[in-house]
Design an enzyme around this catalytic site. Structure first.
Site, short mmCIF file in Angstrom:
data_model
loop_
_atom_site.label_atom_id
_atom_site.label_comp_id
_atom_site.label_asym_id
_atom_site.label_seq_id
_atom_site.Cartn_x
_atom_site.Cartn_y
_atom_site.Cartn_z
N CYS A 1 54.27 36.13 -0.03
CA CYS A 1 54.64 37.23 0.86
C CYS A 1 53.56 37.38 1.90
O CYS A 1 52.50 37.96 1.64
CB CYS A 1 54.84 38.54 0.09
SG CYS A 1 55.55 39.84 1.14
N CYS A 3 57.53 34.42 7.87
CA CYS A 3 57.99 35.11 6.67
C CYS A 3 58.64 34.08 5.75
O CYS A 3 59.54 33.35 6.18
CB CYS A 3 59.00 36.20 7.03
SG CYS A 3 59.77 37.02 5.62
#
Length: 249
Positions: free
Chosen positions: A79, A197
Site C-alpha cells: 500500500c 497505487c
C-alpha cells in the site's frame, strides 16, 4: 529449480496486488528457472482516507509476524499511500521495523514497500522528472507528490482520479489510463508513473502508454516486483514489465 515464497502484506480490500505481481512473476517463469508461491496477510482498510490508512498501518507488524511464521523469503508491503501518509521517508522506517519483527521471530526476511520501490525504481532508470496518475482524492495525491518530491524527484504533472472506495479503485478500467496520460502534458518528463497505487490495475495499459508517450512507463506493481527480485538477488528481466523490468536495472 529454486522456489521462493513471496509474502504480501495487503490491505483487506486490495484485490490487485495478488493478481498483478503474480502475473509478472509468472511471466518471468517463462524465461527464467526460478519458481514462486504467494502468501498474504491482510490489514483492515475499506476506504482510502488518512484515518483508515494510519489505523491500517498499525496492523503491518502483525502481518509481518504471521508471514514470518510461514518462512517467506521476502515480504512486500502493498500500500503505497499508507506509507507515504505517515511522513517523509517513512518507507525506510517501516521496512526496518518489519524486518526486525521477522528477525525477532527467528525467520528473518527482507521487507520492501511499494512506496520505497517506486521511489527507487524511478531513480534506477535515472528519471529526474515524472508524470504521475493516482486514483486517490486530491489531498492524498498531493501528499504522494510531496513525498516523491522530498526524495529528489520532480513531479512535473499529476492527475488524481478521486476514487475513495478501494474496491472501486480495483474496478477502474486500466485501458482508460492511456487516454488519461494522452491528455496530460508529458513533453518535459523522463518517465510516466501510470499507476501510483498497487490497487489500481495498469499492467495491460503499459505498452499502449509507452507507445503514446515514447517514454518509460512504470507502475507501483512493476516497481514492487523489481524490488522483490532485487531483494532476492535475482535477475530483473520480466517480459511485459516495461523499462524497469527489462533486465537492465
Amino acid at each position: 529449480m529454486k522456489r521462493f515464497r513471496i509474502g504480501q502484506i495487503v490491505p483487506s480490500s486490495n484485490i490487485t496486488m495478488e493478481t498483478e505481481i503474480p502475473a509478472l512473476l509468472r511471466a518471468r517463469e517463462l524465461v527464467s528457472p526460478e519458481r514462486f508461491t504467494f502468501h498474504s496477510s491482510r490489514m483492515r482498510m475499506k476506504h482510502v482516507t488518512a484515518e483508515e490508512l494510519k489505523a491500517m498501518d498499525r496492523d503491518s507488524d502483525r502481518c509481518a509476524l504471521e508471514l514470518s511464521d510461514a518462512r517467506v523469503d521476502v515480504m512486500g508491503y502493498a500500500c503505497l499511500v499508507a506509507i507515504m501518509a505517515m511522513g517523509h521517508g517513512y518507507h525506510r522506517q517501516s521496512q526496518e521495523r518489519l524486518h526486525q519483527a521477522t528477525v525477532d521471530n527467528g525467520n528473518p526476511a527482507p521487507v520492501v514497500t511499494s512506496a520505497g520501490a517506486l521511489v527507487e525504481g524511478i531513480k534506477a532508470i535515472r528519471a529526474k522528472k515524472i508524470a504521475l496518475v493516482a486514483p486517490y482524492m486530491k489531498p492524498l495525491t498531493e501528499l504522494v507528490v510531496d513525498y516523491i518530491r522530498n526524495e529528489g524527484i520532480e513531479v512535473s504533472v499529476w492527475r488524481a482520479l478521486e476514487i475513495s472506495d478501494n474496491l472501486a479503485v480495483a474496478a477502474h478500467d486500466p485501458m482508460k489510463l492511456p487516454g488519461i496520460v494522452r491528455a496530460m502534458d508529458t513533453s518535459d518528463v523522463d518517465a510516466i508513473v501510470l499507476s501510483a497505487c498497487v490497487q489500481m490495475p495498469s499492467l495491460a495499459a503499459v505498452p499502449e502508454a509507452e507507445a503514446i508517450t515514447r517514454k518509460p512507463v512504470l507502475t507501483a506493481a512493476i516497481a514492487t516486483t523489481w524490488s522483490l527480485l532485487k531483494a532476492l538477488n535475482l535477475d530483473t528481466r520480466v517480459p511485459g514489465g516495461g523499462t524497469l523490468l527489462s533486465g537492465a536495472y
